[in-house]
Every structure is written in C-alpha cells, then in structure tokens.
Design a protein around this motif. Structure first.
Motif, PDB file in Angstrom:
ATOM      1  N   UNK A   1      12.638   3.085 -15.042  1.00  0.00           N
ATOM      2  CA  UNK A   1      11.676   1.996 -15.196  1.00  0.00           C
ATOM      3  C   UNK A   1      10.280   2.561 -15.398  1.00  0.00           C
ATOM      4  N   UNK A   2       9.605   2.101 -16.444  1.00  0.00           N
ATOM      5  CA  UNK A   2       8.328   2.709 -16.785  1.00  0.00           C
ATOM      6  C   UNK A   2       7.108   1.961 -16.310  1.00  0.00           C
ATOM      7  N   UNK A   3       7.271   0.854 -15.603  1.00  0.00           N
ATOM      8  CA  UNK A   3       6.111   0.035 -15.252  1.00  0.00           C
ATOM      9  C   UNK A   3       6.127  -0.323 -13.773  1.00  0.00           C
ATOM     10  N   UNK A   4       6.343   0.663 -12.915  1.00  0.00           N
ATOM     11  CA  UNK A   4       6.412   0.386 -11.476  1.00  0.00           C
ATOM     12  C   UNK A   4       5.071  -0.083 -10.923  1.00  0.00           C
ATOM     13  N   UNK A   5       3.970   0.323 -11.559  1.00  0.00           N
ATOM     14  CA  UNK A   5       2.656  -0.115 -11.080  1.00  0.00           C
ATOM     15  C   UNK A   5       2.516  -1.627 -11.157  1.00  0.00           C
ATOM     16  N   UNK A   6       3.215  -2.260 -12.096  1.00  0.00           N
ATOM     17  CA  UNK A   6       3.137  -3.713 -12.213  1.00  0.00           C
ATOM     18  C   UNK A   6       3.680  -4.392 -10.964  1.00  0.00           C
ATOM     19  N   UNK A   7       4.687  -3.776 -10.341  1.00  0.00           N
ATOM     20  CA  UNK A   7       5.249  -4.361  -9.119  1.00  0.00           C
ATOM     21  C   UNK A   7       4.217  -4.399  -8.008  1.00  0.00           C
ATOM     22  N   UNK A   8       3.407  -3.346  -7.917  1.00  0.00           N
ATOM     23  CA  UNK A   8       2.361  -3.318  -6.893  1.00  0.00           C
ATOM     24  C   UNK A   8       1.394  -4.474  -7.089  1.00  0.00           C
ATOM     25  N   UNK A   9       0.946  -4.671  -8.318  1.00  0.00           N
ATOM     26  CA  UNK A   9       0.006  -5.764  -8.604  1.00  0.00           C
ATOM     27  C   UNK A   9       0.639  -7.121  -8.330  1.00  0.00           C
ATOM     28  N   UNK A  10       1.910  -7.269  -8.657  1.00  0.00           N
ATOM     29  CA  UNK A  10       2.595  -8.541  -8.433  1.00  0.00           C
ATOM     30  C   UNK A  10       2.793  -8.807  -6.946  1.00  0.00           C
TER      31      UNK A  10
ATOM     32  N   UNK B   1       0.836  -1.205   0.000  1.00  0.00           N
ATOM     33  CA  UNK B   1       0.000   0.000   0.000  1.00  0.00           C
ATOM     34  C   UNK B   1       0.872   1.257   0.000  1.00  0.00           C
ATOM     35  N   UNK B   2       1.971   1.229   0.764  1.00  0.00           N
ATOM     36  CA  UNK B   2       2.873   2.396   0.794  1.00  0.00           C
ATOM     37  C   UNK B   2       3.520   2.605  -0.576  1.00  0.00           C
ATOM     38  N   UNK B   3       3.815   1.514  -1.271  1.00  0.00           N
ATOM     39  CA  UNK B   3       4.353   1.634  -2.626  1.00  0.00           C
ATOM     40  C   UNK B   3       3.357   2.339  -3.541  1.00  0.00           C
ATOM     41  N   UNK B   4       2.096   1.924  -3.480  1.00  0.00           N
ATOM     42  CA  UNK B   4       1.069   2.526  -4.338  1.00  0.00           C
ATOM     43  C   UNK B   4       0.896   4.010  -4.018  1.00  0.00           C
ATOM     44  N   UNK B   5       0.901   4.345  -2.732  1.00  0.00           N
ATOM     45  CA  UNK B   5       0.757   5.746  -2.328  1.00  0.00           C
ATOM     46  C   UNK B   5       1.942   6.583  -2.809  1.00  0.00           C
ATOM     47  N   UNK B   6       3.149   6.027  -2.678  1.00  0.00           N
ATOM     48  CA  UNK B   6       4.341   6.760  -3.111  1.00  0.00           C
ATOM     49  C   UNK B   6       4.337   6.959  -4.622  1.00  0.00           C
ATOM     50  N   UNK B   7       3.922   5.936  -5.364  1.00  0.00           N
ATOM     51  CA  UNK B   7       3.873   6.051  -6.813  1.00  0.00           C
ATOM     52  C   UNK B   7       2.865   7.112  -7.237  1.00  0.00           C
ATOM     53  N   UNK B   8       1.708   7.138  -6.579  1.00  0.00           N
ATOM     54  CA  UNK B   8       0.693   8.139  -6.893  1.00  0.00           C
ATOM     55  C   UNK B   8       1.198   9.557  -6.619  1.00  0.00           C
ATOM     56  N   UNK B   9       2.050   9.680  -5.598  1.00  0.00           N
ATOM     57  CA  UNK B   9       2.602  10.990  -5.242  1.00  0.00           C
ATOM     58  C   UNK B   9       3.855  11.338  -6.040  1.00  0.00           C
TER      59      UNK B   9
ATOM     60  N   UNK C   1       7.467 -12.265 -10.448  1.00  0.00           N
ATOM     61  CA  UNK C   1       7.733 -10.847 -10.173  1.00  0.00           C
ATOM     62  C   UNK C   1       9.194 -10.510 -10.430  1.00  0.00           C
ATOM     63  N   UNK C   2      10.109 -11.290  -9.864  1.00  0.00           N
ATOM     64  CA  UNK C   2      11.534 -11.000 -10.042  1.00  0.00           C
ATOM     65  C   UNK C   2      11.989 -11.265 -11.479  1.00  0.00           C
ATOM     66  N   UNK C   3      11.390 -12.257 -12.133  1.00  0.00           N
ATOM     67  CA  UNK C   3      11.747 -12.526 -13.521  1.00  0.00           C
ATOM     68  C   UNK C   3      11.341 -11.357 -14.426  1.00  0.00           C
ATOM     69  N   UNK C   4      10.173 -10.783 -14.165  1.00  0.00           N
ATOM     70  CA  UNK C   4       9.743  -9.640 -14.982  1.00  0.00           C
ATOM     71  C   UNK C   4      10.647  -8.434 -14.758  1.00  0.00           C
ATOM     72  N   UNK C   5      10.965  -8.145 -13.489  1.00  0.00           N
ATOM     73  CA  UNK C   5      11.797  -6.975 -13.227  1.00  0.00           C
ATOM     74  C   UNK C   5      13.208  -7.162 -13.788  1.00  0.00           C
ATOM     75  N   UNK C   6      13.721  -8.386 -13.744  1.00  0.00           N
ATOM     76  CA  UNK C   6      15.022  -8.658 -14.352  1.00  0.00           C
ATOM     77  C   UNK C   6      14.955  -8.412 -15.860  1.00  0.00           C
ATOM     78  N   UNK C   7      13.900  -8.917 -16.496  1.00  0.00           N
ATOM     79  CA  UNK C   7      13.752  -8.760 -17.943  1.00  0.00           C
ATOM     80  C   UNK C   7      13.552  -7.302 -18.334  1.00  0.00           C
ATOM     81  N   UNK C   8      13.009  -6.502 -17.436  1.00  0.00           N
ATOM     82  CA  UNK C   8      12.801  -5.081 -17.701  1.00  0.00           C
ATOM     83  C   UNK C   8      14.079  -4.274 -17.480  1.00  0.00           C
ATOM     84  N   UNK C   9      14.808  -4.592 -16.410  1.00  0.00           N
ATOM     85  CA  UNK C   9      15.943  -3.766 -16.012  1.00  0.00           C
ATOM     86  C   UNK C   9      17.176  -3.979 -16.887  1.00  0.00           C
ATOM     87  N   UNK C  10      17.498  -5.211 -17.220  1.00  0.00           N
ATOM     88  CA  UNK C  10      18.744  -5.474 -17.952  1.00  0.00           C
ATOM     89  C   UNK C  10      18.791  -4.768 -19.316  1.00  0.00           C
TER      90      UNK C  10
END
Length: 231
Positions: A179-188, A123-131, A211-220
């Motif tokens: 990183x352009x898809x931080x909202x995906x981390x919240x859902x995951x 929830x704190x992640x979602x609030x921080x992203x919104x802000x 979750x970690x496989x997606x973030x690895x594939x996004x970050x590298x």
C-alpha cells in the motif's frame, strides 16, 4: 440457585479459553498459515494440553471463520480470497461508522478520554511510518480501530468488529508494504478523532465510513494486480 458474592475472586480463564487464545494468535501471526491442516491431537501436543480444550477452542474459531473443521481429518486454517476481503470491508464500513457516531455521543468527560486514546494510537502510527516500521504501524492502526469499537458502548458492534478484524489481520499485515498511501490513514484517523471530540456524530460517521471506503478501494485492486488470491 446460588449467586457468587462480590467478594469472590474473579474466575480464571479455562483451559479452553487458553487454547482458544493460543490458537488464534498462531493464526494471526502466521504460525498456522492459510491452508495449514492438523488434527486436534497434533495441536493439543503443541500446546501441551488435552484434546478436550482444543476441541472447544476449534469450535469457537470455526464460528468466527478462522478455521474449518474437517470430519476425521482435523482442521484447516481458512484463507481469505479477494471476495472475502470485500465483504469484510463492507461490514467494517457499516459498523465503524456507527461506532464513531456513538462515540461522539458519549458524555463529555468519557468522550474526551476516548478521543485522547484514539489520538495517541494515531500518533503512534505517524511515528512508525516515519521510522519505516510497518509492523508497528499495523499494530497502532489495529489499536485505533479496536479502541473505536470498544469505546462506542455497543457490545455487539465490538464483538462483530473483533471477529472481522481477526479474520482480516493476517491479510492486512501481509499487504502493508504494497500500500502506497499509508499517510492518508493517519489524516483520516485524525478527522475521526476531531469529529468525536467535537461531539459531531454525523461527521464522525462520515469520516469513519470514508476511511474504510478508501482503504477498500485501494486494497482490492492491489490484490488483483499482484495475483493474491489466497491470504
């Protein structure tokens, strides 16, 4: 051998422990940047302690991959290359999947508390992203993953998770804005929490790994696209 009595006060951190914590935090927050080189004497002067606790701390930090001790020259703060990031994520994928599975197998009351704690971090992640507060998002994200490792009941998983998280922290914070898809981390994260709360170990394992496989594939690819070879 004399054993301490339960009424004895808890032992206080040693100067070596204090030096270790201070140097690690300076590495994590970028005060000691990648490639920074200093002698033990210089660091001791900055911390206001003798060289002995600094030496003890540097040996431990070298074991954790955060510094490299160079004979007669002091230490160098280790940088991460893209291959290092790939290896760290490989470790995270393996151990966090198992940590989530173990957390899902905890007794009902304890499992519910773990799920509540992880949900609060999400929830704190979602609030921080919104802000638009990326630093707060990173802190909440780290709290989620650290909480997962701590709660699983396997001390070795927890220690390994802390080590690789410390190695990765600076790189994570530096690349958050790329990183352009931080909202995906919240859902995951929510999917991991749901599986743990339901006591479904297999689903928790799958969700944590995915979750970690997606973030690895996004970050590298981002590191390659931006030419970031030393983090």
């Amino acid at each position: 051998m004399t054993l301490s009595r339960s009424s004895d006060p808890p032992s206080r951190p040693s100067r070596g422990d204090d030096a270790y914590a201070a140097i690690k935090e300076a590495i994590r927050d970028g005060t000691f940047a990648p490639g920074y080189q200093a002698s033990a004497q210089e660091i001791a002067l900055r911390l206001g302690v003798s060289r002995t606790p600094v030496h003890e701390a540097l040996l431990k930090l070298q074991e954790e991959g955060l510094v490299r001790i160079v004979p007669k020259r002091g230490i160098v703060i280790c940088a991460l290359a893209p291959d290092d990031v790939r290896e760290i994520y490989d470790v995270m994928i393996a151990i966090e999947g198992r940590a989530a599975e173990l957390a899902a197998g905890l007794p009902d009351e304890r499992r519910e508390k773990v799920a509540d704690s992880l949900a609060a971090a999400t929830d704190r992640m979602a609030e921080a992203l919104a802000a638009g507060d990326m630093r707060a998002w990173g802190v909440a994200d780290e709290a989620f993953h650290r909480g997962l490792a701590e709660a699983c009941g396997n001390g070795r998983i927890d220690r390994i998770a802390r080590t690789v998280a410390d190695q990765m922290h600076r790189a994570r914070m530096l690349t958050l804005n790329l990183r352009g898809n931080l909202a995906a981390s919240t859902a995951e994260h929510e999917a991991i929490v749901t599986a743990i709360r339901a006591g479904d170990g297999a689903a928790a394992d799958r969700a944590a790994r995915a979750h970690r496989q997606r973030t690895q594939a996004e970050l590298l690819p981002l590191l390659a696209a931006w030419g970031l070879k030393h983090l």
